[in-house]
Write a protein that holds these residues in place. Structure first.
Motif, PDB file in Angstrom:
ATOM      1  N   ARG A   1     -24.568  12.265  -5.052  1.00  0.00           N
ATOM      2  CA  ARG A   1     -25.224  13.040  -3.984  1.00  0.00           C
ATOM      3  C   ARG A   1     -26.606  12.502  -3.630  1.00  0.00           C
ATOM      4  NH1 ARG A   1     -25.343  16.438  -8.540  1.00  0.00           N
ATOM      5  NH2 ARG A   1     -27.446  16.741  -9.403  1.00  0.00           N
ATOM      6  N   ASP A   2     -27.176  11.695  -4.510  1.00  0.00           N
ATOM      7  CA  ASP A   2     -28.502  11.138  -4.274  1.00  0.00           C
ATOM      8  C   ASP A   2     -28.452   9.721  -3.701  1.00  0.00           C
ATOM      9  OD1 ASP A   2     -29.715  13.437  -5.405  1.00  0.00           O
ATOM     10  OD2 ASP A   2     -29.329  12.637  -7.416  1.00  0.00           O
ATOM     11  N   GLN A   3     -27.268   9.228  -3.455  1.00  0.00           N
ATOM     12  CA  GLN A   3     -27.109   7.839  -3.033  1.00  0.00           C
ATOM     13  C   GLN A   3     -26.866   7.699  -1.535  1.00  0.00           C
ATOM     14  OE1 GLN A   3     -24.305   5.491  -5.366  1.00  0.00           O
ATOM     15  NE2 GLN A   3     -24.551   6.868  -7.113  1.00  0.00           N
ATOM     16  N   ILE A   4     -27.262   6.538  -1.036  1.00  0.00           N
ATOM     17  CA  ILE A   4     -26.828   6.064   0.277  1.00  0.00           C
ATOM     18  C   ILE A   4     -25.790   4.986   0.008  1.00  0.00           C
ATOM     19  CG2 ILE A   4     -27.504   4.930   2.423  1.00  0.00           C
ATOM     20  CD1 ILE A   4     -30.342   6.051   1.923  1.00  0.00           C
ATOM     21  N   VAL A   5     -24.577   5.207   0.506  1.00  0.00           N
ATOM     22  CA  VAL A   5     -23.447   4.326   0.187  1.00  0.00           C
ATOM     23  C   VAL A   5     -22.925   3.692   1.471  1.00  0.00           C
ATOM     24  CG1 VAL A   5     -21.191   4.148  -0.913  1.00  0.00           C
ATOM     25  CG2 VAL A   5     -22.826   5.880  -1.707  1.00  0.00           C
ATOM     26  N   LEU A   6     -22.834   2.382   1.462  1.00  0.00           N
ATOM     27  CA  LEU A   6     -22.201   1.666   2.563  1.00  0.00           C
ATOM     28  C   LEU A   6     -20.713   1.543   2.290  1.00  0.00           C
ATOM     29  CD1 LEU A   6     -22.001  -0.251   5.052  1.00  0.00           C
ATOM     30  CD2 LEU A   6     -22.623  -2.121   3.494  1.00  0.00           C
ATOM     31  N   VAL A   7     -19.892   1.917   3.267  1.00  0.00           N
ATOM     32  CA  VAL A   7     -18.450   1.708   3.196  1.00  0.00           C
ATOM     33  C   VAL A   7     -18.059   0.797   4.347  1.00  0.00           C
ATOM     34  CG1 VAL A   7     -16.154   2.756   3.161  1.00  0.00           C
ATOM     35  CG2 VAL A   7     -18.110   4.006   2.204  1.00  0.00           C
ATOM     36  N   THR A   8     -17.669  -0.430   4.039  1.00  0.00           N
ATOM     37  CA  THR A   8     -17.235  -1.321   5.116  1.00  0.00           C
ATOM     38  C   THR A   8     -15.820  -0.941   5.528  1.00  0.00           C
ATOM     39  OG1 THR A   8     -16.318  -3.053   3.670  1.00  0.00           O
ATOM     40  CG2 THR A   8     -18.686  -3.157   4.169  1.00  0.00           C
ATOM     41  N   GLY A   9     -15.573  -0.987   6.829  1.00  0.00           N
ATOM     42  CA  GLY A   9     -14.293  -0.498   7.332  1.00  0.00           C
ATOM     43  C   GLY A   9     -14.123   0.976   7.061  1.00  0.00           C
ATOM     44  N   GLY A  10     -15.221   1.719   7.157  1.00  0.00           N
ATOM     45  CA  GLY A  10     -15.239   3.104   6.705  1.00  0.00           C
ATOM     46  C   GLY A  10     -14.775   4.142   7.703  1.00  0.00           C
ATOM     47  N   ALA A  11     -14.210   3.724   8.831  1.00  0.00           N
ATOM     48  CA  ALA A  11     -13.805   4.688   9.849  1.00  0.00           C
ATOM     49  C   ALA A  11     -12.301   4.740  10.074  1.00  0.00           C
ATOM     50  CB  ALA A  11     -14.503   4.376  11.183  1.00  0.00           C
ATOM     51  N   ARG A  12     -11.546   4.038   9.231  1.00  0.00           N
ATOM     52  CA  ARG A  12     -10.085   4.107   9.379  1.00  0.00           C
ATOM     53  C   ARG A  12      -9.401   3.839   8.049  1.00  0.00           C
ATOM     54  NH1 ARG A  12      -7.111  -0.814  10.459  1.00  0.00           N
ATOM     55  NH2 ARG A  12      -8.431  -2.663  10.249  1.00  0.00           N
TER      56      ARG A  12
END
Length: 253
Positions: free
Chosen positions: A4-15
């Motif tokens: 909950r304290d993190q900023i997480v990058l998700v590549t291809g994160g919209a499908r």
């Protein structure tokens, strides 16, 4: 650091699987940088629905300059650097055994396309994250692999070879970056029911997988995404350089 304290990058994160990962992170209270290539509509919807948690950025993760721009925009938006990266994006690929390139038909271009999408993309996001992760003394990098490396029951030569290289990169990066508090791991799945990549797979293949699996079912994107949370949580702080196979027990080790 809790999720909950993190900023997480998700590549291809919209499908597909990426969307399931994004939704799991939102439910945990994380801030999520949703990278997309062509899924602009879904990415915009996610931002509108979760304006305090989601920041969507279009970028080709096989392009180093675009990845660096993505990280800069995310840092400016949230006021804090990205803490964790999930390298999920997949260049166009369909799990259709009948239509796959046979060994005699493989080309350097096709092999390179998969290598760039798996290994170079992970390299570029890792490089872009590195300075801030080192300064923070914390970082989590999760690469998405495949159980086909251990069990190439269908010989998708280009895809599986690229993921095998990504597994090697995961382990060398873990060895290099552990001293800075940066953990690098991989999660490898089988066919998920269902994603954009697996929609071309015939139903009988899913039935065969389910009957061969101890859990007697095919893993879903939501179930796979839930396993990723473990590697982002404090409970895995002593785990790095590992490859966890998440396929309901179909492939061992």
């Amino acid at each position: 650091m809790h999720i909950r304290d993190q900023i997480v990058l998700v590549t291809g994160g919209a499908r597909g699987l990426g969307l399931a990962i994004t939704q799991a992170l939102i439910a945990e209270g994380a801030k999520v940088v949703v990278n997309y290539h062509s899924s602009q509509h879904t990415a915009a919807q996610l931002m509108a629905q979760h304006p305090k948690q989601v920041f969507a950025v279009q970028a080709d993760v096989t392009n180093k300059a675009e990845v660096e721009r993505l990280f800069a925009q995310a840092k400016a938006h949230f006021g804090t650097a990205i803490h964790s990266v999930v390298n999920n994006a997949l260049v166009h690929f369909e799990f259709n055994g009948d239509a796959r390139p046979k060994l005699e038909d493989l080309t350097a271009e096709g092999m390179t396309r998969q290598f760039d999408g798996a290994v170079l993309a992970a390299l570029y996001t890792t490089q872009a994250a590195l300075a801030d992760m080192k300064q923070a003394g914390f970082g989590r990098i999760v690469n998405i692999g495949t159980n086909l490396v251990q069990n190439p029951v269908v010989p998708y030569h280009d895809y599986t070879t690229a993921k095998a290289a990504l597994l090697a990169f995961t382990r060398t990066a873990a060895q290099d970056l552990g001293q800075y508090g940066i953990n690098v791991n991989m999660l490898s799945g089988g066919l998920l029911q269902s994603t954009d990549a697996s929609k071309a797979t015939p139903d009988f293949v899913f039935d065969l997988i389910a009957s061969s699996t101890p859990l007697r079912r095919v893993t879903t994107p939501d179930e796979f995404a839930a396993a990723i949370l473990m590697f982002l949580s404090p409970y895995s702080r002593a785990v790095t350089g590992q490859n966890l196979i998440v396929d309901g027990g179909l492939v061992k080790g």
